[in-house]
Scaffold this active site. Structure first.
Site, short mmCIF file in Angstrom:
data_model
loop_
_atom_site.label_atom_id
_atom_site.label_comp_id
_atom_site.label_asym_id
_atom_site.label_seq_id
_atom_site.Cartn_x
_atom_site.Cartn_y
_atom_site.Cartn_z
N HIS A 211 0.80 -1.23 0.00
CA HIS A 211 0.00 0.00 0.00
C HIS A 211 0.83 1.28 0.00
CE1 HIS A 211 0.94 -0.33 4.26
NE2 HIS A 211 0.72 0.96 4.33
C1 UD1 Z 1 -2.21 5.03 6.07
C2 UD1 Z 1 -0.93 5.45 6.78
C3 UD1 Z 1 0.11 4.33 6.68
C4 UD1 Z 1 -0.47 3.01 7.14
C5 UD1 Z 1 -1.71 2.71 6.34
C6 UD1 Z 1 -2.35 1.39 6.71
C7 UD1 Z 1 -0.41 7.85 6.73
C8 UD1 Z 1 0.46 8.87 6.14
N1 UD1 Z 1 -0.35 6.64 6.18
O1 UD1 Z 1 -1.92 4.94 4.68
O2 UD1 Z 1 1.22 4.65 7.48
O3 UD1 Z 1 0.49 2.00 6.96
O4 UD1 Z 1 -2.64 3.77 6.57
O5 UD1 Z 1 -3.47 1.13 5.95
O6 UD1 Z 1 -1.12 8.13 7.68
N2 UD1 Z 1 -9.14 4.65 1.67
C9 UD1 Z 1 -10.36 4.01 1.57
N3 UD1 Z 1 -10.98 3.66 2.74
C10 UD1 Z 1 -10.43 3.89 3.95
C11 UD1 Z 1 -9.19 4.54 4.03
C12 UD1 Z 1 -8.56 4.90 2.89
O7 UD1 Z 1 -10.88 3.78 0.50
O8 UD1 Z 1 -11.07 3.51 4.97
C13 UD1 Z 1 -8.44 5.01 0.42
C14 UD1 Z 1 -8.73 6.41 -0.02
O9 UD1 Z 1 -8.84 6.40 -1.38
C15 UD1 Z 1 -7.51 7.18 0.39
C16 UD1 Z 1 -6.41 6.12 0.29
O10 UD1 Z 1 -7.05 4.89 0.62
O11 UD1 Z 1 -7.29 8.28 -0.42
C17 UD1 Z 1 -5.27 6.34 1.21
O12 UD1 Z 1 -5.70 6.48 2.56
P1 UD1 Z 1 -4.83 7.34 3.61
O13 UD1 Z 1 -5.49 7.39 4.92
O14 UD1 Z 1 -4.44 8.64 2.99
O15 UD1 Z 1 -3.47 6.56 3.75
P2 UD1 Z 1 -3.09 5.02 3.59
O16 UD1 Z 1 -2.47 4.85 2.27
O17 UD1 Z 1 -4.21 4.11 3.98
#
Ligand code: UD1
Length: 368
Positions: A211
Site C-alpha cells: 500500500h
Molecule cells: C495510512 C498510513 C500508513 C499506514 C496505512 C495502513 C499515513 C500517512 N499513512 O496509509 O502509514 O500503513 O494507513 O493502511 O497516515 N481509503 C479508503 N478507505 C479507507 C481509508 C482509505 O478507501 O477507509 C483510500 C482512499 O482512497 C484514500 C487512500 O485509501 O485516499 C489512502 O488512505 P490514507 O489514509 O491517505 O493513507 P493510507 O495509504 O491508507
C-alpha cells in the site's frame, strides 16, 4: 467534590493504530480509580474493512468521539484532522493524549495538543527509516520532538532518540504493544476459518500486502510488481489482501484486467485482524511493504520479504525473519527461491515483545 482522576484521550485513526490501542485501553481500565480515559477515532480510515472490523475483532467498545475526517492529500487530511481535533481538545481539556504509531492522525493530534499545552505520550517512539520521502518518517520525527513521554518498542529507538537529543528522563523502553495484541488474540486467531474459506492449505501459499505510495501510486512500479507476482505465482499460490489505495491506483492506471488475469493469485478485500493473522501464521512466506507485518512475522517465525529499501524496524532484520528486498525482481525471486528451499532465517523474538508492553506503559503513566 473535584475529580482527581487524570483525564486521558487515546487517539486512533488508521488501521494499524487499532491493534496498538486495544491493549492500552485494557490496561487503563485496570486503573479505573486513577484515570478517566476516552477513545477518539479520527476517521482517517472509515471503510468497515479498514476500521469497524478491528473493533469487533479486538473486542473494543465503540469510540467515545468520532471525528469522521476521511481521506485527502497529505496537507488536506492533516489540516482537517487538526481542525477537528482542536475543537475536541478545547472542550475536553485532558491532561494527556496518547498517540500511537506514525500515521497522519498521530502527527496532527500531537501538534494540536502540544500547542494547547496538553501533554503527549507517544507509543512506538524513536523508530526511524531515515527516509524523508515517506510521510510516516516525517510524522515520526515531528511527533517525537513534541512528545512529553516516549515509549519505545525496540533498542534502535533508544539510540535514535539519544542522537536527536531527547531528554533521557522522557524515554522508556517498554516493548511492542502490537505484539501484546498478537499474543492476547492467539486463541481466537487459531479458530479463524479463513484457510478453508479460501480453499488453501497451510504452508502452501504466500501472502502479499502492498500500500505504500512509493510502490503503488505509479504505473511503472505497479508493472514491476505485476512481474514479481507473475514470477512467484508460477511456483506457489499467492493471497493478496488488497488495500483500498492500491485498488484505486490499479483502476486509475487501467490495470484491472492485467492483475485479474494472473493465475494462482487470489485477490481478496482487506481482511480483519483475526483472519489476517491466521493467514500469515500458516503461510510459507509474506511479501509486504507494511511496517507492522515485519514485526508480526518476526514473532510468528514466518519469513518476511519487505518490498522497501529501508526499514524503521531494524530489529526485525537483525534478530527476526525479515529481509529487505526493494522492488528488484531478481533479488526478490532469489530470496523467494531460498525460502522455498527452506533456507530462511529462523530469527528470535526481540526483547520485551512479550505481551506486557501496555502493562509497562500504563504503570509508568500512573506514576506521572
Ligand atoms: C495510512 C498510513 C500508513 C499506514 C496505512 C495502513 C499515513 C500517512 N499513512 O496509509 O502509514 O500503513 O494507513 O493502511 O497516515 N481509503 C479508503 N478507505 C479507507 C481509508 C482509505 O478507501 O477507509 C483510500 C482512499 O482512497 C484514500 C487512500 O485509501 O485516499 C489512502 O488512505 P490514507 O489514509 O491517505 O493513507 P493510507 O495509504 O491508507
Amino acid at each position: 467534590m473535584t475529580d482527581k482522576k487524570k483525564k486521558i484521550l487515546v487517539i486512533a485513526g488508521a488501521r494499524p493504530n487499532f491493534m496498538k490501542i486495544a491493549p492500552l485501553l485494557r490496561e487503563f481500565r485496570k486503573y479505573k480509580t486513577r484515570f478517566r480515559v476516552n477513545l477518539v477515532h479520527t476517521g482517517q480510515h472509515y471503510d468497515s474493512r479498514m476500521s469497524d472490523v478491528f473493533f469487533r475483532d479486538l473486542g473494543m467498545s465503540m469510540p467515545d468521539i468520532y471525528l469522521g475526517v476521511g481521506s485527502g492529500s497529505q496537507a488536506v487530511q492533516t489540516a482537517n484532522l487538526m481542525t477537528a481535533f482542536e475543537k475536541v481538545l478545547i472542550k475536553e481539556r485532558p491532561e494527556w493524549i496518547v498517540v500511537v504509531g506514525d500515521v497522519n492522525s498521530t502527527l496532527a493530534c500531537s501538534l494540536v495538543a502540544s500547542k494547547l499545552n496538553v501533554k503527549v505520550a507517544h507509543v512506538e517512539a524513536g523508530l526511524r527509516s531515515f527516509d524523508r520521502t515517506m510521510p510516516e518518517e516525517i510524522n515520526r520525527v515531528v511527533t517525537d520532538s513534541l512528545s512529553d513521554a516516549l515509549f519505545v518498542s525496540e533498542q534502535s529507538g533508544l539510540v535514535n532518540l539519544k542522537k536527536e537529543g531527547v531528554a533521557k528522563s522522557k524515554v522508556f523502553f517498554t516493548g511492542n504493544v502490537m505484539i501484546d495484541t498478537l499474543l492476547y488474540q492467539m486463541p481466537k486467531i487459531e479458530k479463524s476459518d479463513i484457510l478453508s474459506n479460501l480453499k488453501i492449505t497451510p504452508g502452501e501459499y504466500g501472502v502479499l500486502t502492498l500500500h505504500r505510495p512509493g510502490n503503488v501510486d505509479e504505473k511503472k512500479s505497479l508493472m514491476e510488481i505485476h512481474k514479481i507476482i507473475r514470477a512467484i505465482t508460477s511456483r506457489i499460490t499467492l493471497v493478496y489482501a488488497m488495500h483500498p489505495r492500491t485498488k484505486k491506483m490499479i483502476g486509475e492506471h487501467g490495470l484491472n484486467r492485467f492483475f485479474s488475469e494472473i493465475k494462482n493469485l487470489i485477490t481478496i478485500e482487506p481482511l480483519g485482524y483475526i483472519d489476517f493473522i491466521k493467514l500469515v501464521k500458516h503461510s510459507a512466506f509474506v511479501l509486504t511493504d507494511s511496517g507492522g507485518i515485519q514485526e508480526e512475522t518476526t514473532v510468528l517465525k514466518i519469513p518476511c520479504l519487505t518490498m522497501r529499501e529501508n526499514t524503521e524496524r531494524p530489529v526485525t532484520i537483525k534478530e527476526g525473519t525479515n529481509i529487505l528486498v526493494g522492488r528488484d525482481p531478481s533479488k526478490i525471486i532469489r530470496a523467494f527461491g531460498g525460502i522455498l528451499k527452506g533456507k530462511n532465517k529462523r530469527g528470535k523474538t526481540p526483547g520485551f515483545w512479550d505481551g506486557q508492553a501496555a502493562r509497562r506503559i500504563v504503570k509508568i503513566m500512573a506514576g506521572f
